[in-house]
Motif scaffolding. Structure first.
Motif, mmCIF file in Angstrom:
data_model
loop_
_atom_site.group_PDB
_atom_site.id
_atom_site.type_symbol
_atom_site.label_atom_id
_atom_site.label_comp_id
_atom_site.label_asym_id
_atom_site.label_seq_id
_atom_site.Cartn_x
_atom_site.Cartn_y
_atom_site.Cartn_z
ATOM 1 N N GLY A 92 0.798 -1.214 0.000
ATOM 2 C CA GLY A 92 0.000 0.000 0.000
ATOM 3 C C GLY A 92 0.831 1.264 0.000
ATOM 4 O O GLY A 92 0.331 2.340 -0.345
ATOM 5 N N SER A 115 -9.867 -12.060 0.081
ATOM 6 C CA SER A 115 -8.477 -11.707 0.419
ATOM 7 C C SER A 115 -7.550 -12.920 0.388
ATOM 8 O O SER A 115 -6.645 -13.032 1.218
ATOM 9 C CB SER A 115 -8.412 -11.020 1.792
ATOM 10 O OG SER A 115 -9.218 -9.868 1.811
ATOM 11 N N ASP A 126 -6.276 -6.457 -3.629
ATOM 12 C CA ASP A 126 -6.569 -6.349 -2.203
ATOM 13 C C ASP A 126 -5.995 -5.055 -1.631
ATOM 14 O O ASP A 126 -6.620 -4.397 -0.787
ATOM 15 C CB ASP A 126 -5.992 -7.564 -1.475
ATOM 16 C CG ASP A 126 -6.570 -7.747 -0.076
ATOM 17 O OD1 ASP A 126 -7.800 -7.627 0.075
ATOM 18 O OD2 ASP A 126 -5.797 -8.015 0.859
ATOM 19 N N LYS A 130 -8.021 -2.097 0.423
ATOM 20 C CA LYS A 130 -7.695 -1.666 1.786
ATOM 21 C C LYS A 130 -7.245 -0.211 1.842
ATOM 22 O O LYS A 130 -7.416 0.454 2.866
ATOM 23 C CB LYS A 130 -6.639 -2.590 2.398
ATOM 24 C CG LYS A 130 -5.208 -2.385 1.957
ATOM 25 C CD LYS A 130 -4.281 -3.425 2.594
ATOM 26 C CE LYS A 130 -2.822 -3.182 2.251
ATOM 27 N NZ LYS A 130 -2.279 -1.980 2.925
ATOM 28 N N GLU A 131 -6.677 0.282 0.737
ATOM 29 C CA GLU A 131 -6.228 1.678 0.692
ATOM 30 C C GLU A 131 -7.296 2.611 0.132
ATOM 31 O O GLU A 131 -7.034 3.795 -0.076
ATOM 32 C CB GLU A 131 -4.953 1.783 -0.167
ATOM 33 C CG GLU A 131 -3.771 0.970 0.363
ATOM 34 C CD GLU A 131 -3.221 1.485 1.671
ATOM 35 O OE1 GLU A 131 -3.430 2.687 1.970
ATOM 36 O OE2 GLU A 131 -2.577 0.706 2.405
ATOM 37 N N LYS A 132 -8.483 2.068 -0.134
ATOM 38 C CA LYS A 132 -9.607 2.852 -0.659
ATOM 39 C C LYS A 132 -9.291 3.471 -2.018
ATOM 40 O O LYS A 132 -9.663 4.616 -2.311
ATOM 41 C CB LYS A 132 -10.038 3.948 0.329
ATOM 42 C CG LYS A 132 -10.331 3.450 1.728
ATOM 43 C CD LYS A 132 -11.460 2.423 1.737
ATOM 44 C CE LYS A 132 -11.797 1.986 3.156
ATOM 45 N NZ LYS A 132 -12.818 0.907 3.181
ATOM 46 N N MET A 158 -17.563 -3.905 -0.786
ATOM 47 C CA MET A 158 -16.209 -3.588 -0.324
ATOM 48 C C MET A 158 -15.615 -2.386 -1.057
ATOM 49 O O MET A 158 -14.561 -1.886 -0.676
ATOM 50 C CB MET A 158 -15.301 -4.806 -0.517
ATOM 51 C CG MET A 158 -15.673 -5.986 0.374
ATOM 52 S SD MET A 158 -14.944 -7.545 -0.173
ATOM 53 C CE MET A 158 -13.192 -7.245 0.116
#
Length: 204
Positions: A92, A115, A126, A130-132, A158
């Motif tokens: 990320g 995931s 993924d 998670k980092e938008k 998500m």
């Protein structure tokens, strides 16, 4: 080069103020969509593309198009191996605008939804979730049973964009390439990337 962070070396993309997008190609039917996306991004310019192709995609490319995967790789700025989970796009901290998986198999979509980061394509996707960051999945499967639909619903919840290749007949496509170009154009629209891949509704 001048780093945006003192003491940290810039990448070429950061130094030139370029945008950076990850392109994933899975083993689903529709490898022509992936090729067209890479060609379109190369034509636009100013976008650093990071490509990851799964082993299943290599086989599909050969079966559907009869060309080596190197022709896809030649269009990307950076090529990552799908088994390299230490690649930059697996973190990320490596800044991108997001990822386009084109085409996206149900297998890859399912792995992303839960995931199951066993390969780089899934891990990079993924990371976007998670980092938008923007994650666009050009899911190529039909018909869809309830398990498929539940997986795609979970991905949408998500934050992923589910963008199946649906031909728009209002654009009067004259060839398979026109149909492919329309889907690629819709995908690029999600990232705010300008293009002339299809005729828009308000155009003569």
């Amino acid at each position: 080069m001048v780093s945006v962070c003192p003491g940290v070396p810039c990448t070429p993309a950061e130094a030139l103020g370029m945008r950076r997008i990850v392109i994933g190609i899975s083993g689903a039917s529709g490898s022509a969509y992936g090729l067209k996306a890479l060609q379109a991004l190369r034509a636009v310019g100013g976008i650093e593309t990071h490509l990851v192709v799964t082993s299943s995609a290599v086989q599909t490319i050969d079966l559907e198009m009869g060309i080596p995967v190197k022709e896809f790789e030649a269009l990307a700025d950076v090529v990552h191996r799908d088994n390299d989970l230490a690649a930059s796009i697996s973190s990320g901290s490596f800044i991108t605008e997001g990822m386009l998986v084109i085409p996206c198999s149900i297998r890859s979509a399912s792995a992303i939804a839960y995931s199951m980061n066993s390969n780089l394509l899934v891990r990079a996707a993924d990371v976007c979730l998670k980092e938008k960051r923007k994650l666009v999945l050009v899911v190529r499967e039909t018909p869809l049973h309830l398990g498929h639909l539940r997986t795609l619903t979970q991905l949408a919840e998500m934050g992923a964009v589910i963008l199946p290749p649906m031909p728009a007949l209002y654009a009067n496509p004259r060839s398979v390439d026109d149909v492919v170009a329309h889907t690629v154009g819709k995908a690029l629209d999600q990232f705010g990337i300008g293009h002339a891949l299809f005729k828009r509704w308000t155009e003569e």
